[in-house]
Design an enzyme around this catalytic site. Sequence first.
Site, PDB file in Angstrom:
ATOM      1  N   HIS A  83       2.315   2.658  -1.114  1.00  0.00           N
ATOM      2  CA  HIS A  83       2.634   2.073   0.195  1.00  0.00           C
ATOM      3  C   HIS A  83       3.571   0.886  -0.014  1.00  0.00           C
ATOM      4  O   HIS A  83       3.432   0.141  -0.988  1.00  0.00           O
ATOM      5  CB  HIS A  83       1.355   1.575   0.894  1.00  0.00           C
ATOM      6  CG  HIS A  83       1.529   1.388   2.355  1.00  0.00           C
ATOM      7  ND1 HIS A  83       2.079   0.242   2.893  1.00  0.00           N
ATOM      8  CD2 HIS A  83       1.264   2.211   3.392  1.00  0.00           C
ATOM      9  CE1 HIS A  83       2.123   0.373   4.206  1.00  0.00           C
ATOM     10  NE2 HIS A  83       1.644   1.553   4.527  1.00  0.00           N
ATOM     11  N   ASP A 115      -2.738   8.386   4.834  1.00  0.00           N
ATOM     12  CA  ASP A 115      -2.477   9.830   4.979  1.00  0.00           C
ATOM     13  C   ASP A 115      -3.265  10.674   3.997  1.00  0.00           C
ATOM     14  O   ASP A 115      -3.276  11.906   4.112  1.00  0.00           O
ATOM     15  CB  ASP A 115      -0.975  10.095   4.792  1.00  0.00           C
ATOM     16  CG  ASP A 115      -0.178   9.500   5.934  1.00  0.00           C
ATOM     17  OD1 ASP A 115       0.658   8.622   5.700  1.00  0.00           O
ATOM     18  OD2 ASP A 115      -0.454   9.887   7.081  1.00  0.00           O
TER      19      ASP A 115
HETATM   20  C1  SDX Z   1       2.785   5.800   5.993  1.00  0.00           C
HETATM   21  O1  SDX Z   1       5.076   1.476   6.446  1.00  0.00           O
HETATM   22  C2  SDX Z   1       3.950   1.814   6.916  1.00  0.00           C
HETATM   23  O2  SDX Z   1       3.161   0.974   7.337  1.00  0.00           O
HETATM   24  C3  SDX Z   1       3.701   3.319   6.913  1.00  0.00           C
HETATM   25  C4  SDX Z   1       2.309   3.754   7.373  1.00  0.00           C
HETATM   26  C5  SDX Z   1       2.064   3.435   8.818  1.00  0.00           C
HETATM   27  O3  SDX Z   1       0.895   3.353   9.219  1.00  0.00           O
HETATM   28  O4  SDX Z   1       3.060   3.364   9.585  1.00  0.00           O
HETATM   29  O5  SDX Z   1       1.320   3.124   6.575  1.00  0.00           O
HETATM   30  C6  SDX Z   1       2.148   5.265   7.225  1.00  0.00           C
HETATM   31  O6  SDX Z   1       3.919   6.180   6.043  1.00  0.00           O
HETATM   32  C7  SDX Z   1       2.020   5.758   4.684  1.00  0.00           C
HETATM   33  C8  SDX Z   1       2.871   6.240   3.452  1.00  0.00           C
HETATM   34  C9  SDX Z   1       2.886   7.771   3.478  1.00  0.00           C
HETATM   35  N1  SDX Z   1       3.824   8.274   2.450  1.00  0.00           N
HETATM   36  C10 SDX Z   1       3.380   8.891   1.338  1.00  0.00           C
HETATM   37  O7  SDX Z   1       2.198   9.000   1.028  1.00  0.00           O
HETATM   38  C11 SDX Z   1       4.488   9.513   0.493  1.00  0.00           C
HETATM   39  C12 SDX Z   1       4.247   9.172  -0.991  1.00  0.00           C
HETATM   40  N2  SDX Z   1       4.472   7.732  -1.176  1.00  0.00           N
HETATM   41  C13 SDX Z   1       5.794   7.323  -1.573  1.00  0.00           C
HETATM   42  O8  SDX Z   1       6.850   8.091  -1.184  1.00  0.00           O
HETATM   43  C14 SDX Z   1       5.983   5.806  -1.558  1.00  0.00           C
HETATM   44  O9  SDX Z   1       4.876   5.254  -2.151  1.00  0.00           O
HETATM   45  C15 SDX Z   1       6.236   5.124  -0.239  1.00  0.00           C
HETATM   46  C16 SDX Z   1       7.375   5.722   0.492  1.00  0.00           C
HETATM   47  C17 SDX Z   1       5.017   5.182   0.616  1.00  0.00           C
HETATM   48  C18 SDX Z   1       6.550   3.655  -0.547  1.00  0.00           C
HETATM   49  O10 SDX Z   1       7.744   3.638  -1.205  1.00  0.00           O
HETATM   50  P1  SDX Z   1       8.377   2.232  -1.744  1.00  0.00           P
HETATM   51  O11 SDX Z   1       7.606   1.074  -1.281  1.00  0.00           O
HETATM   52  O12 SDX Z   1       9.836   2.268  -1.438  1.00  0.00           O
HETATM   53  O13 SDX Z   1       8.087   2.327  -3.272  1.00  0.00           O
HETATM   54  P2  SDX Z   1       9.072   2.985  -4.320  1.00  0.00           P
HETATM   55  O14 SDX Z   1       9.517   4.328  -3.818  1.00  0.00           O
HETATM   56  O15 SDX Z   1      10.096   1.971  -4.684  1.00  0.00           O
HETATM   57  O16 SDX Z   1       8.074   3.256  -5.556  1.00  0.00           O
HETATM   58  C19 SDX Z   1       7.778   2.217  -6.487  1.00  0.00           C
HETATM   59  C20 SDX Z   1       7.512   2.950  -7.791  1.00  0.00           C
HETATM   60  C21 SDX Z   1       8.627   3.938  -8.167  1.00  0.00           C
HETATM   61  O17 SDX Z   1       8.613   4.051  -9.566  1.00  0.00           O
HETATM   62  P3  SDX Z   1       9.749   3.199 -10.414  1.00  0.00           P
HETATM   63  O18 SDX Z   1      11.104   3.608  -9.822  1.00  0.00           O
HETATM   64  O19 SDX Z   1       9.448   1.745 -10.137  1.00  0.00           O
HETATM   65  O20 SDX Z   1       9.539   3.618 -11.839  1.00  0.00           O
HETATM   66  O21 SDX Z   1       6.339   3.774  -7.669  1.00  0.00           O
HETATM   67  C22 SDX Z   1       6.686   5.144  -7.802  1.00  0.00           C
HETATM   68  C23 SDX Z   1       8.180   5.261  -7.609  1.00  0.00           C
HETATM   69  O22 SDX Z   1       8.695   6.354  -8.351  1.00  0.00           O
HETATM   70  N3  SDX Z   1       5.964   5.853  -6.737  1.00  0.00           N
HETATM   71  C24 SDX Z   1       5.290   6.980  -6.888  1.00  0.00           C
HETATM   72  C25 SDX Z   1       4.734   7.243  -5.626  1.00  0.00           C
HETATM   73  N4  SDX Z   1       5.093   6.290  -4.764  1.00  0.00           N
HETATM   74  C26 SDX Z   1       5.863   5.426  -5.449  1.00  0.00           C
HETATM   75  N5  SDX Z   1       5.093   7.777  -7.964  1.00  0.00           N
HETATM   76  C27 SDX Z   1       4.320   8.871  -7.759  1.00  0.00           C
HETATM   77  N6  SDX Z   1       3.751   9.205  -6.582  1.00  0.00           N
HETATM   78  C28 SDX Z   1       3.932   8.401  -5.491  1.00  0.00           C
HETATM   79  N7  SDX Z   1       3.366   8.692  -4.328  1.00  0.00           N
END
Ligand code: SDX
Length: 431
Positions: free
Chosen positions: A308, A366
């Site tokens: 998140h 989620d």
């Molecule tokens: C919702 O914003 C809100 O409040 C949203 C929400 C709401 O109520 O409105 O809470 C609802 O959207 C919840 C989130 C649902 N999405 C997912 O579950 C999809 C999977 N999660 C990711 O795509 C990700 O964690 C996000 C999009 C939720 C957050 O992305 P960020 O903050 O931009 O983080 P990032 O992509 O920069 O990741 C940081 C690191 C990365 O690795 P490095 O590049 O630093 O090596 O963590 C890794 C990412 O590769 N990473 C994951 C991961 N999420 C982040 N690795 C594996 N699996 C994951 N799910």
Amino acid sequence: MTSRTVTVTDNTTGKRIEMPVREGTHGPPVVEIKDLYKEFGYFTYDAGFTSTASCRSDITFIDGENGILLYRGYPIEQLAEHSSFLEVSYLLLHGELPTREELDAFNQAVTEHTMINESLKEFFDGFHYDAHPMAMLTGVVASLSAFYHDAINLGDPGNRMLTCHRVLAKMPTIAAAAYKHMMGEPFVYPLNRLYHTENLLNMLFSRPTEPYEINPIHARALDQLLILHADHEQNASAATVRLTSSTGTNPFASIASGCAALWGPAHGGANEAVLNMLHEIGDVSQVPRYLEKAKDKDDPFRLMGFGHRVYKNFDPRAKVMKQSADEVLELLGVENNPTLQVAKELEKQALADPYFTDKKLFPNVDFYSGIILEAMGFPTAMFTPIFAVSRTIGWISQWKEMITDPQLKIGRPRQLYQGVTLRDYTDIETR
Ligand code: SDX
């Protein structure tokens, strides 16, 4: 008391600028940078808005480090346990918990707008049976703007509140109509004698061929799920609604832009992606292999429902949802649901793996919601429309807050330009 400032020094020119700091009632203070370009010739750059406040708000507060979520100051855990979605909707919209009379009046005001114009029903006939319900929902919600021209009269408080009631009332009807179209079943009209969430269940699952009994376990679980998804400060879809609405456009068109943003798998579409992921994993024996895929930078697979932007600890909604999933599936006699077993094993192994804990990747709202919805008979394609039915109150509450803000300005971000510099046009024969 001297007002707090932050000093920025340009170490190439030695020029310094004092920028005012504004304090919130909760959360970090903000540096007001609106004069930075005028006085200092700089823009700020923050791709994805990781540390940028785009607005001020009194509605929802999130403390990502400590896993705190407050709706108008009330902890989400207390609201999920004691309140109802309609009462929480009143709270988000008006800022206070309602008296019994206020709640009854609000219920009446919303109930009398649950029908959609008969000609809107025909819009669904234009979609193929395999159209995604979020595509139908987004299109039909935008089409509401063709029926309510008075909504453009944003200066009238009565019109603004009528718009809030209309969109809150009609979203369940539209979501259910999309589901019925997808199933090839007849559209079910709202029944004013039913409470908001029960009306949604009836419009979704009742059929003309036999009586439909609303399962109280389903009704309570769905109402709690709607409470948990109602608002979440400046998430992507709420920020989209604010930016769209800042132009003064029709609010139904703005809410449709929120639906479009919510649909993405990185946002509200994650609940559908979680179930697809759990079904793909299939068995607890496959969990280690998928955790390795999630850690492999060359593999696009991510753990859906994990991570998140704000919560760098647990998502308090996921904790409530996990408990609800246990209770609902046990009450429904499906506690050995293989999908739930895979989800629990996935969470257990991920939270024991430094890759995920070091990156602060914990289950989000989620991760468990889809398991509950699937157990209640929802197809995965309907998970995000249900999220939209809930988040509608967050969007419209933030719309009302923004549209009545005396400091309202059209949102118009700048950019860091790194394209080609100046050059002259050349005739096509010479290229
Ligand atoms: C919702 O914003 C809100 O409040 C949203 C929400 C709401 O109520 O409105 O809470 C609802 O959207 C919840 C989130 C649902 N999405 C997912 O579950 C999809 C999977 N999660 C990711 O795509 C990700 O964690 C996000 C999009 C939720 C957050 O992305 P960020 O903050 O931009 O983080 P990032 O992509 O920069 O990741 C940081 C690191 C990365 O690795 P490095 O590049 O630093 O090596 O963590 C890794 C990412 O590769 N990473 C994951 C991961 N999420 C982040 N690795 C594996 N699996 C994951 N799910």
